[in-house]
Design an enzyme around this catalytic site. Structure first.
Site, PDB file in Angstrom:
ATOM      1  N   ASP A 185       5.250  -9.797   8.402  1.00  0.00           N
ATOM      2  CA  ASP A 185       4.453  -8.577   8.222  1.00  0.00           C
ATOM      3  C   ASP A 185       4.287  -8.171   6.751  1.00  0.00           C
ATOM      4  O   ASP A 185       3.802  -7.072   6.472  1.00  0.00           O
ATOM      5  CB  ASP A 185       5.105  -7.419   8.999  1.00  0.00           C
ATOM      6  CG  ASP A 185       4.872  -7.541  10.500  1.00  0.00           C
ATOM      7  OD1 ASP A 185       3.697  -7.486  10.913  1.00  0.00           O
ATOM      8  OD2 ASP A 185       5.850  -7.717  11.250  1.00  0.00           O
ATOM      9  N   GLU A 227       1.582  -1.701   2.238  1.00  0.00           N
ATOM     10  CA  GLU A 227       1.655  -0.235   2.196  1.00  0.00           C
ATOM     11  C   GLU A 227       3.024   0.268   2.658  1.00  0.00           C
ATOM     12  O   GLU A 227       3.453   1.348   2.265  1.00  0.00           O
ATOM     13  CB  GLU A 227       0.583   0.349   3.114  1.00  0.00           C
ATOM     14  CG  GLU A 227       0.623   1.863   3.172  1.00  0.00           C
ATOM     15  CD  GLU A 227      -0.481   2.442   4.041  1.00  0.00           C
ATOM     16  OE1 GLU A 227      -1.387   3.040   3.444  1.00  0.00           O
ATOM     17  OE2 GLU A 227      -0.451   2.301   5.264  1.00  0.00           O
ATOM     18  N   ASP A 228       3.713  -0.515   3.498  1.00  0.00           N
ATOM     19  CA  ASP A 228       4.926   0.012   4.121  1.00  0.00           C
ATOM     20  C   ASP A 228       6.186  -0.006   3.248  1.00  0.00           C
ATOM     21  O   ASP A 228       7.000   0.906   3.355  1.00  0.00           O
ATOM     22  CB  ASP A 228       5.162  -0.687   5.471  1.00  0.00           C
ATOM     23  CG  ASP A 228       4.062  -0.313   6.451  1.00  0.00           C
ATOM     24  OD1 ASP A 228       3.676   0.874   6.464  1.00  0.00           O
ATOM     25  OD2 ASP A 228       3.567  -1.196   7.163  1.00  0.00           O
ATOM     26  N   HIS A 250       2.537   4.620  13.227  1.00  0.00           N
ATOM     27  CA  HIS A 250       2.694   5.344  11.962  1.00  0.00           C
ATOM     28  C   HIS A 250       1.799   6.586  11.957  1.00  0.00           C
ATOM     29  O   HIS A 250       0.748   6.589  12.608  1.00  0.00           O
ATOM     30  CB  HIS A 250       2.242   4.466  10.782  1.00  0.00           C
ATOM     31  CG  HIS A 250       3.168   3.353  10.444  1.00  0.00           C
ATOM     32  ND1 HIS A 250       2.748   2.047  10.321  1.00  0.00           N
ATOM     33  CD2 HIS A 250       4.488   3.346  10.166  1.00  0.00           C
ATOM     34  CE1 HIS A 250       3.776   1.279   9.995  1.00  0.00           C
ATOM     35  NE2 HIS A 250       4.840   2.037   9.892  1.00  0.00           N
ATOM     36  N   CYS A 296      -3.192  -0.309   5.549  1.00  0.00           N
ATOM     37  CA  CYS A 296      -1.904  -1.037   5.512  1.00  0.00           C
ATOM     38  C   CYS A 296      -1.833  -2.180   4.506  1.00  0.00           C
ATOM     39  O   CYS A 296      -0.746  -2.552   4.062  1.00  0.00           O
ATOM     40  CB  CYS A 296      -1.606  -1.633   6.879  1.00  0.00           C
ATOM     41  SG  CYS A 296      -2.106  -0.624   8.244  1.00  0.00           S
TER      42      CYS A 296
END
Ligand code: CIR
Length: 258
Positions: A63, A68-69, A164, A251
């Site tokens: 992933d 962005e995470d 999210h 994302c």
């Protein structure tokens, strides 16, 4: 201005991306399709006026394309986060050196968990959404780190079925939110004008405004029309295989104004 961006960091998809986390039934995405969609995304960022650096793929982290995470970036600093999915925590070590190249000030979350996808920046400050990925410990420490960067933050609840906070919303104008009906009903954005995505196009809520353009999945014609009718310039994007990994338009990049 909150939508002004001139730089972005993205990460090339690893072959392992097809094994990324997903809540959706059906066949996994195809690597070649994700590669094509990601290349189109980078092109769109560039055409919106951003200079983009593409980081190398991280095979061990399926992933990791969703940069962005693991971090938050602002013109004047960055914060390294702690993603709440066990398989994603190691992405932090992969993003930190890149942030060090761009930002003099890089703060680190040391406790709890927080995903960038749960953070919505508005002119009034940051919404920190509690979710399956962002817990109270992470949110509380993050609020302190944001304060050090001069940003006020408010901790809020993300609807329980949502991955999210930003899976369900995007800021499209200074006081204008594109969001799902569920998020609109939550009262979180009572001080904002709301454009509600049709029930059949819930995933369109994760759109992305960059300068004067809003990137929106091309599979969401009703939302594209609503935005056009409201006077926005939209850019339809092919992101259907990326969508199979529960991801949308925000994302895949970290964006800031240098
Ligand atoms: C995940 O479940 O972590 C990825 N498959 C999707 C992450 C999407 N990121 C985001 O909404 N900020």
């Amino acid at each position: 201005m909150i939508f002004e961006f001139d730089r972005a960091l993205v990460r090339a998809p690893a072959r392992s991306v097809i094994h990324g986390l997903s809540s959706q039934p059906g066949p996994p995405p195809l690597f070649e399709a994700i590669e094509r969609e990601h290349a189109g995304y980078v092109r769109a960022l560039e055409e919106c006026g951003l200079t983009v650096e593409t980081l190398p793929p991280l095979e061990d982290y399926p992933d990791s394309i969703f940069v962005e995470d693991p971090a938050l970036v602002f013109g004047h600093g960055a914060i390294v986060l702690r993603p709440g999915a066990q398989t994603r925590l190691g992405e932090v070590a992969g993003i930190e050196p890149a942030l060090g190249r761009y930002f003099d000030r890089v703060l680190r979350l040391e406790a709890g968990f927080a995903d960038g996808g749960d953070m919505l920046l508005t002119p009034q400050g940051m919404f920190i959404g509690l979710s399956r990925r962002t817990n109270q410990a992470g949110a509380t420490e993050l609020r302190g780190l944001l304060q050090q960067l001069g940003i006020n933050a408010r901790i809020v609840n993300t609807p329980s079925e949502t991955l999210h906070l930003k899976s369900d919303c995007a800021l499209i104008g200074e006081d204008h939110i594109l969001c799902t009906a569920t998020l609109a009903a939550s009262g979180l954005f009572d001080n904002y004008r709301k454009l509600i995505v049709p029930e059949s196009e819930k995933r369109a809520a994760n759109s992305l405004r960059l300068n004067d353009t809003i990137l929106v999945g091309e599979e969401f014609p009703l939302t594209l029309d609503l935005l056009r009718c409201d006077g926005y310039t939209v850019r339809p994007m092919l992101v259907s295989d990326i969508g199979k990994l529960d991801a949308g338009l925000s994302c895949m990049s970290l964006r800031w104004k240098a």
